[in-house]
Design a protein around this motif. Structure first.
Motif, PDB file in Angstrom:
ATOM      1  N   MET A   6       0.832  -1.210   0.000  1.00 25.58           N
ATOM      2  CA  MET A   6       0.000   0.000   0.000  1.00 25.58           C
ATOM      3  C   MET A   6       0.862   1.254   0.000  1.00 25.58           C
ATOM      4  SD  MET A   6      -3.040  -0.833   2.631  1.00 25.58           S
ATOM      5  CE  MET A   6      -4.077  -2.263   2.476  1.00 25.58           C
ATOM      6  N   LEU A   7       1.915   1.247   0.802  1.00 25.40           N
ATOM      7  CA  LEU A   7       2.812   2.398   0.853  1.00 25.40           C
ATOM      8  C   LEU A   7       3.517   2.604  -0.479  1.00 25.40           C
ATOM      9  CD1 LEU A   7       4.006   4.641   2.553  1.00 25.40           C
ATOM     10  CD2 LEU A   7       5.743   3.042   3.336  1.00 25.40           C
ATOM     11  N   THR A   8       3.945   1.519  -1.099  1.00 22.44           N
ATOM     12  CA  THR A   8       4.598   1.622  -2.405  1.00 22.44           C
ATOM     13  C   THR A   8       3.639   2.161  -3.455  1.00 22.44           C
ATOM     14  OG1 THR A   8       6.052  -0.220  -1.830  1.00 22.44           O
ATOM     15  CG2 THR A   8       5.854   0.325  -4.162  1.00 22.44           C
ATOM     16  N   ALA A   9       2.397   1.687  -3.449  1.00 18.63           N
ATOM     17  CA  ALA A   9       1.395   2.181  -4.408  1.00 18.63           C
ATOM     18  C   ALA A   9       1.150   3.674  -4.190  1.00 18.63           C
ATOM     19  CB  ALA A   9       0.100   1.399  -4.255  1.00 18.63           C
ATOM     20  N   LEU A  10       1.080   4.091  -2.938  1.00 21.64           N
ATOM     21  CA  LEU A  10       0.881   5.508  -2.634  1.00 21.64           C
ATOM     22  C   LEU A  10       2.055   6.343  -3.120  1.00 21.64           C
ATOM     23  CD1 LEU A  10      -0.777   7.716  -1.230  1.00 21.64           C
ATOM     24  CD2 LEU A  10       0.465   7.149   0.868  1.00 21.64           C
ATOM     25  N   ASN A  11       3.265   5.859  -2.891  1.00 22.50           N
ATOM     26  CA  ASN A  11       4.454   6.594  -3.337  1.00 22.50           C
ATOM     27  C   ASN A  11       4.522   6.706  -4.850  1.00 22.50           C
ATOM     28  OD1 ASN A  11       5.347   7.090  -0.747  1.00 22.50           O
ATOM     29  ND2 ASN A  11       6.634   5.272  -0.672  1.00 22.50           N
ATOM     30  N   LYS A  12       4.152   5.634  -5.555  1.00 22.67           N
ATOM     31  CA  LYS A  12       4.154   5.679  -7.019  1.00 22.67           C
ATOM     32  C   LYS A  12       3.150   6.709  -7.524  1.00 22.67           C
ATOM     33  CE  LYS A  12       5.701   1.012  -7.912  1.00 22.67           C
ATOM     34  NZ  LYS A  12       6.136   0.467  -9.160  1.00 22.67           N
ATOM     35  N   THR A  13       2.002   6.777  -6.872  1.00 23.88           N
ATOM     36  CA  THR A  13       0.994   7.764  -7.259  1.00 23.88           C
ATOM     37  C   THR A  13       1.477   9.170  -6.951  1.00 23.88           C
ATOM     38  OG1 THR A  13      -0.790   6.183  -6.921  1.00 23.88           O
ATOM     39  CG2 THR A  13      -1.388   8.505  -6.888  1.00 23.88           C
ATOM     40  N   ALA A  14       2.091   9.356  -5.795  1.00 28.54           N
ATOM     41  CA  ALA A  14       2.566  10.675  -5.394  1.00 28.54           C
ATOM     42  C   ALA A  14       3.612  11.222  -6.364  1.00 28.54           C
ATOM     43  CB  ALA A  14       3.130  10.623  -3.981  1.00 28.54           C
ATOM     44  N   MET A  15       4.413  10.346  -6.962  1.00 30.97           N
ATOM     45  CA  MET A  15       5.428  10.798  -7.914  1.00 30.97           C
ATOM     46  C   MET A  15       4.801  11.335  -9.194  1.00 30.97           C
ATOM     47  SD  MET A  15       8.505   7.961  -7.434  1.00 30.97           S
ATOM     48  CE  MET A  15       8.036   7.226  -8.962  1.00 30.97           C
ATOM     49  N   LYS A  16       3.586  10.904  -9.500  1.00 33.43           N
ATOM     50  CA  LYS A  16       2.913  11.331 -10.731  1.00 33.43           C
ATOM     51  C   LYS A  16       2.165  12.650 -10.564  1.00 33.43           C
ATOM     52  CE  LYS A  16       3.692   7.612 -13.197  1.00 33.43           C
ATOM     53  NZ  LYS A  16       4.508   7.646 -14.355  1.00 33.43           N
ATOM     54  N   ILE A  17       1.911  13.069  -9.346  1.00 30.12           N
ATOM     55  CA  ILE A  17       1.061  14.237  -9.118  1.00 30.12           C
ATOM     56  C   ILE A  17       1.676  15.552  -9.615  1.00 30.12           C
ATOM     57  CG2 ILE A  17      -0.006  15.655  -7.315  1.00 30.12           C
ATOM     58  CD1 ILE A  17      -0.716  13.045  -5.899  1.00 30.12           C
ATOM     59  N   PRO A  18       2.948  15.887  -9.305  1.00 33.03           N
ATOM     60  CA  PRO A  18       3.484  17.176  -9.763  1.00 33.03           C
ATOM     61  C   PRO A  18       3.427  17.388 -11.284  1.00 33.03           C
ATOM     62  CG  PRO A  18       4.865  16.299  -8.037  1.00 33.03           C
ATOM     63  CD  PRO A  18       3.889  15.216  -8.393  1.00 33.03           C
ATOM     64  N   PRO A  19       3.848  16.399 -12.113  1.00 32.88           N
ATOM     65  CA  PRO A  19       3.734  16.642 -13.563  1.00 32.88           C
ATOM     66  C   PRO A  19       2.276  16.752 -14.013  1.00 32.88           C
ATOM     67  CG  PRO A  19       5.060  14.675 -13.130  1.00 32.88           C
ATOM     68  CD  PRO A  19       4.550  15.154 -11.828  1.00 32.88           C
ATOM     69  N   PHE A  20       1.393  15.999 -13.355  1.00 35.05           N
ATOM     70  CA  PHE A  20      -0.030  16.065 -13.682  1.00 35.05           C
ATOM     71  C   PHE A  20      -0.583  17.453 -13.390  1.00 35.05           C
ATOM     72  CE2 PHE A  20      -4.235  15.824 -11.620  1.00 35.05           C
ATOM     73  CZ  PHE A  20      -5.009  15.607 -12.746  1.00 35.05           C
ATOM     74  N   VAL A  21      -0.290  17.980 -12.229  1.00 39.29           N
ATOM     75  CA  VAL A  21      -0.772  19.311 -11.849  1.00 39.29           C
ATOM     76  C   VAL A  21      -0.214  20.361 -12.804  1.00 39.29           C
ATOM     77  CG1 VAL A  21      -0.670  21.087 -10.056  1.00 39.29           C
ATOM     78  CG2 VAL A  21      -1.156  18.715  -9.439  1.00 39.29           C
ATOM     79  N   ALA A  22       1.063  20.248 -13.135  1.00 38.97           N
ATOM     80  CA  ALA A  22       1.670  21.192 -14.070  1.00 38.97           C
ATOM     81  C   ALA A  22       0.981  21.139 -15.428  1.00 38.97           C
ATOM     82  CB  ALA A  22       3.155  20.899 -14.223  1.00 38.97           C
ATOM     83  N   ALA A  23       0.691  19.947 -15.914  1.00 36.12           N
ATOM     84  CA  ALA A  23       0.029  19.807 -17.216  1.00 36.12           C
ATOM     85  C   ALA A  23      -1.368  20.420 -17.206  1.00 36.12           C
ATOM     86  CB  ALA A  23      -0.044  18.335 -17.608  1.00 36.12           C
ATOM     87  N   VAL A  24      -2.101  20.213 -16.125  1.00 36.95           N
ATOM     88  CA  VAL A  24      -3.444  20.781 -16.027  1.00 36.95           C
ATOM     89  C   VAL A  24      -3.382  22.310 -15.997  1.00 36.95           C
ATOM     90  CG1 VAL A  24      -5.482  20.995 -14.539  1.00 36.95           C
ATOM     91  CG2 VAL A  24      -4.465  18.745 -14.949  1.00 36.95           C
ATOM     92  N   ILE A  25      -2.470  22.850 -15.220  1.00 35.14           N
ATOM     93  CA  ILE A  25      -2.342  24.319 -15.137  1.00 35.14           C
ATOM     94  C   ILE A  25      -1.924  24.906 -16.476  1.00 35.14           C
ATOM     95  CG2 ILE A  25      -0.976  26.174 -14.097  1.00 35.14           C
ATOM     96  CD1 ILE A  25      -0.990  24.487 -11.490  1.00 35.14           C
ATOM     97  N   ILE A  26      -0.962  24.287 -17.129  1.00 40.19           N
ATOM     98  CA  ILE A  26      -0.509  24.788 -18.434  1.00 40.19           C
ATOM     99  C   ILE A  26      -1.637  24.724 -19.455  1.00 40.19           C
ATOM    100  CG2 ILE A  26       1.028  24.290 -20.381  1.00 40.19           C
ATOM    101  CD1 ILE A  26       3.138  23.464 -18.222  1.00 40.19           C
ATOM    102  N   ALA A  27      -2.372  23.632 -19.483  1.00 38.14           N
ATOM    103  CA  ALA A  27      -3.494  23.509 -20.420  1.00 38.14           C
ATOM    104  C   ALA A  27      -4.531  24.599 -20.147  1.00 38.14           C
ATOM    105  CB  ALA A  27      -4.134  22.132 -20.307  1.00 38.14           C
ATOM    106  N   HIS A  28      -4.783  24.865 -18.891  1.00 40.21           N
ATOM    107  CA  HIS A  28      -5.753  25.909 -18.534  1.00 40.21           C
ATOM    108  C   HIS A  28      -5.240  27.291 -18.960  1.00 40.21           C
ATOM    109  CE1 HIS A  28      -8.940  27.871 -16.306  1.00 40.21           C
ATOM    110  NE2 HIS A  28      -8.029  28.628 -15.728  1.00 40.21           N
ATOM    111  N   LEU A  29      -3.970  27.575 -18.691  1.00 38.67           N
ATOM    112  CA  LEU A  29      -3.399  28.876 -19.056  1.00 38.67           C
ATOM    113  C   LEU A  29      -3.342  29.085 -20.568  1.00 38.67           C
ATOM    114  CD1 LEU A  29      -0.493  29.157 -16.463  1.00 38.67           C
ATOM    115  CD2 LEU A  29      -2.666  30.409 -16.466  1.00 38.67           C
ATOM    116  N   LEU A  30      -3.190  27.996 -21.304  1.00 39.81           N
ATOM    117  CA  LEU A  30      -3.158  28.102 -22.766  1.00 39.81           C
ATOM    118  C   LEU A  30      -4.556  28.229 -23.368  1.00 39.81           C
ATOM    119  CD1 LEU A  30      -0.343  25.545 -23.648  1.00 39.81           C
ATOM    120  CD2 LEU A  30      -0.227  28.043 -23.712  1.00 39.81           C
ATOM    121  N   GLY A  31      -5.574  28.133 -22.523  1.00 35.06           N
ATOM    122  CA  GLY A  31      -6.933  28.354 -22.977  1.00 35.06           C
ATOM    123  C   GLY A  31      -7.589  27.168 -23.655  1.00 35.06           C
ATOM    124  N   HIS A  32      -7.115  25.970 -23.359  1.00 33.37           N
ATOM    125  CA  HIS A  32      -7.742  24.795 -23.950  1.00 33.37           C
ATOM    126  C   HIS A  32      -9.134  24.587 -23.368  1.00 33.37           C
ATOM    127  CE1 HIS A  32      -4.292  23.551 -26.265  1.00 33.37           C
ATOM    128  NE2 HIS A  32      -3.521  23.751 -25.204  1.00 33.37           N
TER     129      HIS A  32
END
Length: 69
Positions: A6-32
Protein backbone atom coordinates in the motif's frame (compact mmCIF):
# COMPACT_ATOMS: atom_id res chain seq x y z
CA UNK A 1 3.64 -7.17 3.60
CA UNK A 2 0.26 -5.71 2.64
CA UNK A 3 1.13 -2.40 4.32
CA UNK A 4 4.36 -2.22 2.33
CA UNK A 5 2.47 -2.75 -0.94
CA UNK A 6 0.00 0.00 0.00
CA UNK A 7 2.81 2.40 0.85
CA UNK A 8 4.60 1.62 -2.41
CA UNK A 9 1.40 2.18 -4.41
CA UNK A 10 0.88 5.51 -2.63
CA UNK A 11 4.45 6.59 -3.34
CA UNK A 12 4.15 5.68 -7.02
CA UNK A 13 0.99 7.76 -7.26
CA UNK A 14 2.57 10.67 -5.39
CA UNK A 15 5.43 10.80 -7.91
CA UNK A 16 2.91 11.33 -10.73
CA UNK A 17 1.06 14.24 -9.12
CA UNK A 18 3.48 17.18 -9.76
CA UNK A 19 3.73 16.64 -13.56
CA UNK A 20 -0.03 16.07 -13.68
CA UNK A 21 -0.77 19.31 -11.85
CA UNK A 22 1.67 21.19 -14.07
CA UNK A 23 0.03 19.81 -17.22
CA UNK A 24 -3.44 20.78 -16.03
CA UNK A 25 -2.34 24.32 -15.14
CA UNK A 26 -0.51 24.79 -18.43
CA UNK A 27 -3.49 23.51 -20.42
CA UNK A 28 -5.75 25.91 -18.53
CA UNK A 29 -3.40 28.88 -19.06
CA UNK A 30 -3.16 28.10 -22.77
CA UNK A 31 -6.93 28.35 -22.98
CA UNK A 32 -7.74 24.79 -23.95
CA UNK A 33 -11.30 23.53 -23.66
CA UNK A 34 -12.09 23.27 -19.94
CA UNK A 35 -14.41 20.32 -20.41
CA UNK A 36 -11.64 18.30 -22.08
CA UNK A 37 -9.19 19.26 -19.33
CA UNK A 38 -11.71 18.14 -16.70
CA UNK A 39 -12.42 14.81 -18.42
CA UNK A 40 -8.71 14.06 -18.80
CA UNK A 41 -8.01 15.05 -15.18
CA UNK A 42 -10.76 12.81 -13.82
CA UNK A 43 -9.63 9.98 -16.09
CA UNK A 44 -6.05 10.34 -14.88
CA UNK A 45 -7.17 10.28 -11.25
CA UNK A 46 -9.39 7.25 -11.82
CA UNK A 47 -6.56 5.35 -13.56
CA UNK A 48 -4.13 6.15 -10.72
CA UNK A 49 -6.62 4.78 -8.16
CA UNK A 50 -7.13 1.64 -10.25
CA UNK A 51 -3.38 1.23 -10.65
CA UNK A 52 -2.95 1.28 -6.88
CA UNK A 53 -5.74 -1.24 -6.34
CA UNK A 54 -4.35 -3.57 -9.01
CA UNK A 55 -0.85 -3.20 -7.59
CA UNK A 56 -2.00 -4.25 -4.12
CA UNK A 57 -4.02 -7.16 -5.56
CA UNK A 58 -1.07 -8.24 -7.75
CA UNK A 59 -3.08 -8.02 -10.98
CA UNK A 60 -0.14 -7.38 -13.32
CA UNK A 61 -1.95 -7.09 -16.66
CA UNK A 62 -4.68 -4.81 -15.34
CA UNK A 63 -2.10 -2.74 -13.49
CA UNK A 64 -0.13 -2.26 -16.71
CA UNK A 65 -3.24 -1.20 -18.63
CA UNK A 66 -4.24 1.33 -15.98
CA UNK A 67 -0.67 2.67 -15.92
CA UNK A 68 -0.56 3.17 -19.68
CA UNK A 69 -3.88 5.02 -19.72
Amino acid sequence: FEKQKMLTALNKTAMKIPPFVAAVIIAHLLGHNQFIIDVLAVSFFFCRVLHGVFYIQEKGNLRSISYIL
